[in-house]
Write an enzyme that holds these catalytic residues in place. Structure first.
Site, PDB file in Angstrom:
ATOM      1  N   CYS A  63       0.830  -1.204   0.000  1.00 40.38           N
ATOM      2  CA  CYS A  63       0.000   0.000   0.000  1.00 40.38           C
ATOM      3  C   CYS A  63       0.871   1.264   0.000  1.00 40.38           C
ATOM      4  CB  CYS A  63      -0.967  -0.048   1.180  1.00 40.38           C
ATOM      5  SG  CYS A  63      -2.402   1.041   1.017  1.00 40.38           S
ATOM      6  N   HIS A  64       0.899   2.041   1.090  1.00 42.86           N
ATOM      7  CA  HIS A  64       1.772   3.207   1.180  1.00 42.86           C
ATOM      8  C   HIS A  64       3.148   2.846   1.739  1.00 42.86           C
ATOM      9  CE1 HIS A  64      -2.319   4.999   1.199  1.00 42.86           C
ATOM     10  NE2 HIS A  64      -1.754   5.959   0.492  1.00 42.86           N
ATOM     11  N   GLU A 118      -6.339   7.293  -4.144  1.00 45.62           N
ATOM     12  CA  GLU A 118      -6.439   8.487  -3.295  1.00 45.62           C
ATOM     13  C   GLU A 118      -7.623   9.352  -3.731  1.00 45.62           C
ATOM     14  OE1 GLU A 118      -4.586   8.205  -0.854  1.00 45.62           O
ATOM     15  OE2 GLU A 118      -2.545   7.628  -1.377  1.00 45.62           O
TER      16      GLU A 118
END
Length: 237
Positions: free
Chosen positions: A138-139, A170
């Protein structure tokens, strides 16, 4: 026989982020699933954050996000997951040589601390230099911004393919304007900045993960299992 050990990193950031004032932090489902998968494949698992602190992303704690075995492990105080979480270490307490896999979990909190988490980056680069695996979901790949390959002194992801949460996701979550206003980066920008090729999923919520040597990345929480399995397989390839 030396036990197989994996280290899961958490973001230390726990502060206001969303438009309703809710705090971001660690996306709990990602670490529940990765922890469980590592354990079921015979790994001892520890948690670490840059400061030793963490907090949950408040948007992803409702029952709609946590169910079944994940819910049981999260809510049972003496579960293996919660026992390991209670032992979380600061990054400067960790001996990188004790671990074969570094797994960077995320949540939007990672936007704030991962790009400058020098101690976590140091651990990851040492594990990689010792023949171990770096995985990020993910991030989590934001940790790669400034992460150096010890052997080449170049960005570790340079010339490699990675994935991670896309800008499309996002936008769908309605936080792209928050990223802009707070000057927060994206995984794709980190890839471009450090000479890597960013591979996007067809849809931001797809189970999508990729392997490039000893580097493994996944797009989102739905990719937690596949990313963890890829990390384990990469260790033995």
């Amino acid at each position: 026989m030396t036990p197989k050990r994996a280290l899961i990193s958490l973001t230390s950031y726990h502060g206001p982020f969303y438009k309703d004032g809710a705090k971001t932090g660690v996306f709990v489902v990602e670490i529940l699933r990765s922890f469980d998968t590592f354990e079921k494949h015979g790994f001892e698992v520890d948690f670490v954050s840059e400061t030793g602190g963490f907090g949950w992303d408040e948007h992803y704690l409702p029952k709609s996000f946590i169910g079944g075995e994940d819910k049981m492990n999260f809510e049972t105080k003496n579960s293996a997951f919660n026992k390991a979480l209670a032992r979380i270490k600061t990054a400067n307490e960790v001996n990188a040589s004790d671990y074969k896999i570094f797994f960077a979990s995320a949540g939007h909190g990672a936007l704030f601390d991962y790009p400058k988490a020098k101690n976590l980056q140091d651990i990851a680069s040492k594990i990689y230099a010792n023949g171990g695996v770096i995985a990020a979901i993910c991030h989590g790949p934001l940790l790669f911004d400034g992460l150096i390959d010890i052997k080449t002194t170049r960005p570790l992801i340079e010339g490699k393919a990675i994935t991670g949460f896309p800008l499309e996701g996002e936008i769908a979550l309605g936080v792209d304007d928050i990223l802009r206003s707070r000057k927060l980066t994206t995984v794709e920008r980190v890839a471009n900045k450090n000479g890597a090729k960013y591979l996007a999923p067809i849809h931001p919520w797809d189970d999508y993960s990729i392997t490039d040597g000893k580097l493994v990345t996944g797009v989102n929480a739905n990719s937690s299992y596949s990313t963890t399995i890829r990390a384990i397989n990469a260790l033995y390839s």
